[in-house]
Design a protein around this motif. Sequence first.
Motif, PDB file in Angstrom:
ATOM      1  N   THR A 133      -5.378  -4.500  -4.798  1.00  0.00           N
ATOM      2  CA  THR A 133      -4.852  -4.054  -3.340  1.00  0.00           C
ATOM      3  C   THR A 133      -6.098  -4.098  -2.271  1.00  0.00           C
TER       4      THR A 133
ATOM      5  N   HIS B 113      -5.327   3.444   2.355  1.00  0.00           N
ATOM      6  CA  HIS B 113      -5.314   3.098   0.986  1.00  0.00           C
ATOM      7  C   HIS B 113      -6.421   3.732   0.148  1.00  0.00           C
TER       8      HIS B 113
ATOM      9  N   VAL C 263       0.817  -1.460  -0.167  1.00  0.00           N
ATOM     10  CA  VAL C 263       0.318  -0.060  -0.225  1.00  0.00           C
ATOM     11  C   VAL C 263       0.908   1.194   0.012  1.00  0.00           C
TER      12      VAL C 263
ATOM     13  N   ALA D 181      -4.849  -0.814  -7.665  1.00  0.00           N
ATOM     14  CA  ALA D 181      -5.492  -0.237  -6.445  1.00  0.00           C
ATOM     15  C   ALA D 181      -6.725  -1.128  -6.010  1.00  0.00           C
TER      16      ALA D 181
END
Length: 338
Positions: free
Chosen positions: A194, A266, A175, A191
């Motif tokens: 993640t 994040h 992250v 993204a």
Amino acid sequence: MPGVIVDCAIYRNGSRTDGPEDFSDALDEARATGDAFLWIGLHEPSEKEFSLVTSEFGLHPLAVEDALTAHQRPKLEVYDDSLFMVLKPATYEPESDTVTTGELMVFIGDSFVVTVRHGEAASLSVVRSRLESEPEVMKHGPTAVLYAVSDAVVDHYIDVAAELQSDLEEVEAEVFAPTSDTRASERSATAQTTAARIYNFKRQVLEFRRATGPLSTPMQKLSGAAVPFVDAGSQPFFRDVNDHLAHANEMVEGLDRLLTDVLSAHLAQMGVRQNDDMRKISAWAAMAAVPTLVAGIYGMNFQHMPELRWTWGYPAVIAFMLVVVTGLHRTFKRRGWL
């Protein structure tokens, strides 16, 4: 029953002894001697198979129902003829980031221990072997089995929590890793991947928490006041297990809080990157607006337009647009918008 019964043995004076093959006769023999107990281990028995054990050991119908249906929370219940405890052993698969929980039910009573396990995460072969190598501990009878099983389950909780912590550090590094100069579409896909991993990790921690959290109440009972069918001198041992469980719960709480912080960070980073993209889009749109405006004006049909017949009118307008666009580009570049 042979496929359901994992192991069945009589333990006399701390040592395993040969006894009758029929567990009913073995129980009678253990009770007759007074210094022995029977430990029978079952794996996912059916209602018909378990009914034989129920009638011989006098197990309470409600406890039997819980042992058969599984999907129980960790708990401790005392009945007239037995003590019933539910534990949820846990294992962790690092390759798939998955926490798997099984179920382990322990009945202890007059000269007997019955363990019923569901799932592959609840194997007791190691616990039985360890106890058989420690006759001084096994002399305490069924209480020793309950302690050893609880201790093994809780100690493995700490191992699982440590593995989760190690994998979470990898997610945290991912992250907060510096962003590369990849395209916006590639950054967006990364993204999303993640975020999905963080959400999945949080679900695994929640599953683990369902196993460790509710076990605190049963362990406090066993480590505190006297509990029927449990040796009165065993409280220090269960207090030790309770201390380990408290440590495991603290680790789980820390994992949950850290996961929440990592997810928030994040999402904040995703918002910042989206703002950066919007600034770039706005900057290019502003630069495109100036030539569009000037060209739009010259595209109108004016009755009086003096500069229309100027010799240098067209190059002057083009030069003006280039100067303005270049100035905007340098301004946006200096501010970090491009």
